[in-house]
Design an enzyme around this catalytic site. Structure first.
Site, short mmCIF file in Angstrom:
data_model
loop_
_atom_site.label_atom_id
_atom_site.label_comp_id
_atom_site.label_asym_id
_atom_site.label_seq_id
_atom_site.Cartn_x
_atom_site.Cartn_y
_atom_site.Cartn_z
N GLY A 11 0.84 -1.21 0.00
CA GLY A 11 0.00 0.00 0.00
C GLY A 11 0.87 1.25 0.00
N ASN A 105 -10.45 -8.44 2.50
CA ASN A 105 -9.07 -8.26 2.95
C ASN A 105 -8.44 -9.60 3.32
OD1 ASN A 105 -8.32 -5.46 2.72
ND2 ASN A 105 -10.09 -5.10 4.02
N VAL A 129 -0.74 -3.34 9.53
CA VAL A 129 -1.37 -2.05 9.84
C VAL A 129 -2.75 -1.98 9.19
CG1 VAL A 129 -1.13 0.46 9.57
CG2 VAL A 129 0.89 -0.95 9.99
N GLY A 130 -2.86 -2.54 7.98
CA GLY A 130 -4.13 -2.49 7.22
C GLY A 130 -5.24 -3.16 8.01
N ASP A 159 -3.03 3.87 19.03
CA ASP A 159 -4.00 3.97 20.12
C ASP A 159 -3.28 4.31 21.44
OD1 ASP A 159 -5.98 3.02 18.26
OD2 ASP A 159 -4.99 1.09 18.44
N HIS A 187 -7.56 -3.66 17.65
CA HIS A 187 -7.48 -2.26 17.17
C HIS A 187 -8.85 -1.95 16.55
CE1 HIS A 187 -6.41 1.42 15.19
NE2 HIS A 187 -6.81 0.91 14.04
P1 NAX Z 1 -5.08 4.41 1.51
O1 NAX Z 1 -6.38 3.95 0.94
O2 NAX Z 1 -4.64 5.81 1.34
O3 NAX Z 1 -3.92 3.47 0.93
C1 NAX Z 1 -4.03 2.09 0.87
C2 NAX Z 1 -3.19 1.64 -0.29
O4 NAX Z 1 -3.20 0.22 -0.30
C3 NAX Z 1 -3.74 2.11 -1.65
O5 NAX Z 1 -2.73 2.81 -2.35
C4 NAX Z 1 -4.11 0.80 -2.35
O6 NAX Z 1 -3.87 0.85 -3.74
C5 NAX Z 1 -3.19 -0.19 -1.63
N1 NAX Z 1 -3.63 -1.58 -1.71
C6 NAX Z 1 -4.89 -2.08 -1.70
N2 NAX Z 1 -4.86 -3.40 -1.83
C7 NAX Z 1 -3.57 -3.76 -1.93
C8 NAX Z 1 -2.90 -5.00 -2.09
N3 NAX Z 1 -3.59 -6.14 -2.24
N4 NAX Z 1 -1.55 -5.00 -2.15
C9 NAX Z 1 -0.85 -3.85 -2.05
N5 NAX Z 1 -1.43 -2.65 -1.91
C10 NAX Z 1 -2.77 -2.61 -1.85
O7 NAX Z 1 -5.13 3.99 3.04
P2 NAX Z 1 -4.21 4.50 4.25
O8 NAX Z 1 -4.81 5.71 4.83
O9 NAX Z 1 -2.79 4.53 3.82
O10 NAX Z 1 -4.46 3.33 5.30
C11 NAX Z 1 -3.99 2.02 5.07
C12 NAX Z 1 -4.58 1.05 6.06
O11 NAX Z 1 -4.19 1.39 7.38
C13 NAX Z 1 -6.12 1.04 6.09
O12 NAX Z 1 -6.57 -0.30 6.13
C14 NAX Z 1 -6.45 1.73 7.37
O13 NAX Z 1 -7.70 1.34 7.89
C15 NAX Z 1 -5.31 1.25 8.24
N6 NAX Z 1 -5.04 2.01 9.47
C16 NAX Z 1 -4.63 1.32 10.54
C17 NAX Z 1 -4.30 1.95 11.72
C18 NAX Z 1 -3.83 1.16 12.90
O14 NAX Z 1 -3.62 1.79 13.94
N7 NAX Z 1 -3.65 -0.14 12.84
C19 NAX Z 1 -4.44 3.41 11.88
C20 NAX Z 1 -4.47 4.14 10.58
C21 NAX Z 1 -5.24 3.45 9.48
O15 NAX Z 1 -6.59 3.68 9.68
#
Ligand code: NAX
Length: 328
Positions: A11, A105, A129-130, A159, A187
């Site tokens: 990502g 996912n 993280v995702g 958090d 989370h």
């Molecule tokens: P974005 O939507 O800006 O970026 C995600 C990126 O992942 C995109 O560029 C997309 O093309 C790419 N992607 C999608 N599927 C993929 C795959 N199969 N292989 C490689 N890349 C892929 O999201 P962003 O704001 O950067 O957040 C990323 C993730 O972090 C989200 O799932 C979000 O919910 C999660 N978070 C987790 C947090 C935590 O504390 N654990 C906090 C922040 C965030 O909310």
């Protein structure tokens, strides 16, 4: 100079990626003596944008950055990596049920788990993280049985940092005067920010903040819902603070923890505190710089026990929803 560490980020063209990559390349994550090679992984449609990020990385002329690969191939992207930061995932869209999100996912993390087992370096460590990060981590880990359990992590440091900031503001102290502020569980909005074992200037939080109703009824929901509040204010989810928490997590795992502190990270439960074995559960944790362990023997009062049970139950429900993605 040490030989370079190979670090994969999925990502990488996303919001968090845009803050995170520059922190890794500048030395914030692994220190100013450690060169890195970045392996940036994106889906095909995002490769053009990713190329722009690669150009910007180049334009920083970071002395520690010894190479950048940008690819949509997991084999190439995970080949020989020492760390894999799994940030990319598909966001929840309107009308999507939690089950749909988990299953979309889940498939991504099944593939990534398998690819990591096949192609990563023997010492690979993985931070998910995702979202939903705990269960995505569970899926990837279970699809990569060759990689030991203690190499898998999901992020709850953001958090923890949010909780620390709220306590410091309430008590009118510096953030570094807050210690032992652990997050338990998932989370998600069921996480438990455990103020009962936290300290302010070496004293129990409950001795410094006499307003216990604030701790129970305001502090906890602020931390649990902080992500939603940022989304509401910014129109976009937290990104720079999330990237910062990724840096903090890797540093916490790779440097010795101070004897009067601990940190939060979700790891594969060994049954500590009665949590179902194998769930990816956030615990208070310490590291000696090379290995880490869950802090044992902390007092868990009735209030905490109920909160911990709630978040454990949510993780069990998530696990039940993705049962089919876990090989038996
Ligand atoms: P974005 O939507 O800006 O970026 C995600 C990126 O992942 C995109 O560029 C997309 O093309 C790419 N992607 C999608 N599927 C993929 C795959 N199969 N292989 C490689 N890349 C892929 O999201 P962003 O704001 O950067 O957040 C990323 C993730 O972090 C989200 O799932 C979000 O919910 C999660 N978070 C987790 C947090 C935590 O504390 N654990 C906090 C922040 C965030 O909310």
């Amino acid at each position: 100079m040490k030989s370079p560490l190979h670090v994969a980020v999925t990502g990488a063209a996303g919001q968090i990626g845009y803050s995170l990559l520059f922190r890794i390349a500048s030395g914030s994550m692994f220190g100013t003596e450690q060169p890195v090679v970045l392996h940036l992984i994106e889906i095909e449609p995002a490769l053009k944008a990713l190329n722009g990020v690669v150009m910007e990385l180049e334009d920083c002329a970071f002395p520690l950055l010894r190479g950048v690969k940008a690819t949509s191939s997991l084999e190439e992207g995970f080949g020989g990596v020492n760390w894999a930061l799994l940030v990319g995932s598909v966001p929840r869209k309107q009308g999507m049920e939690r089950k749909d999100l988990l299953s979309i996912n889940g498939k991504i993390f099944t593939e990534q788990g398998r690819a990591l087992a096949r192609h990563a370096a023997a010492d690979v460590r993985i931070l998910v993280v995702g979202n939903p990060c705990n269960t995505n981590c569970l899926i990837a880990k279970n699809n990569a049985p060759e990689i030991p359990d203690n190499r898998w992590f999901a992020m709850t440091m953001l958090d923890q940092n949010r909780a620390v900031a709220q306590l410091a503001r309430k008590a009118n102290v510096r953030v570094d005067e807050i210690r032992k502020m652990a997050i338990w569980g998932n989370h998600s909005s069921t996480m438990y920010p455990d103020f009962s074992n936290a300290e302010i200037q070496g004293k129990p939080v409950t001795a410094v903040i006499s307003d216990h109703a604030w701790l129970e009824n305001t502090f906890i929901p602020i931390v649990q819902k902080r992500g939603a509040a940022i989304l509401e204010a910014r129109g976009l989810s937290s990104a720079a603070s999330a990237a910062n928490a990724v840096v903090d997590t890797v540093r916490a795992l790779t440097t010795p923890t101070a004897s009067d502190n601990y940190f939060s990270v979700a790891t594969s439960s060994d049954g500590s505190y009665g949590i179902e074995k194998g769930l990816i559960f956030s615990y208070p944790t310490k590291s000696d710089g090379a290995t880490w362990e869950i802090i044992r023997g902390l007092p868990v009062n009735e209030f905490s026990q109920a909160r911990i049970l709630l978040t454990e139950n949510e993780l069990k429900e998530e696990k039940a929803l993705i049962r089919d993605l876990i090989p038996h």
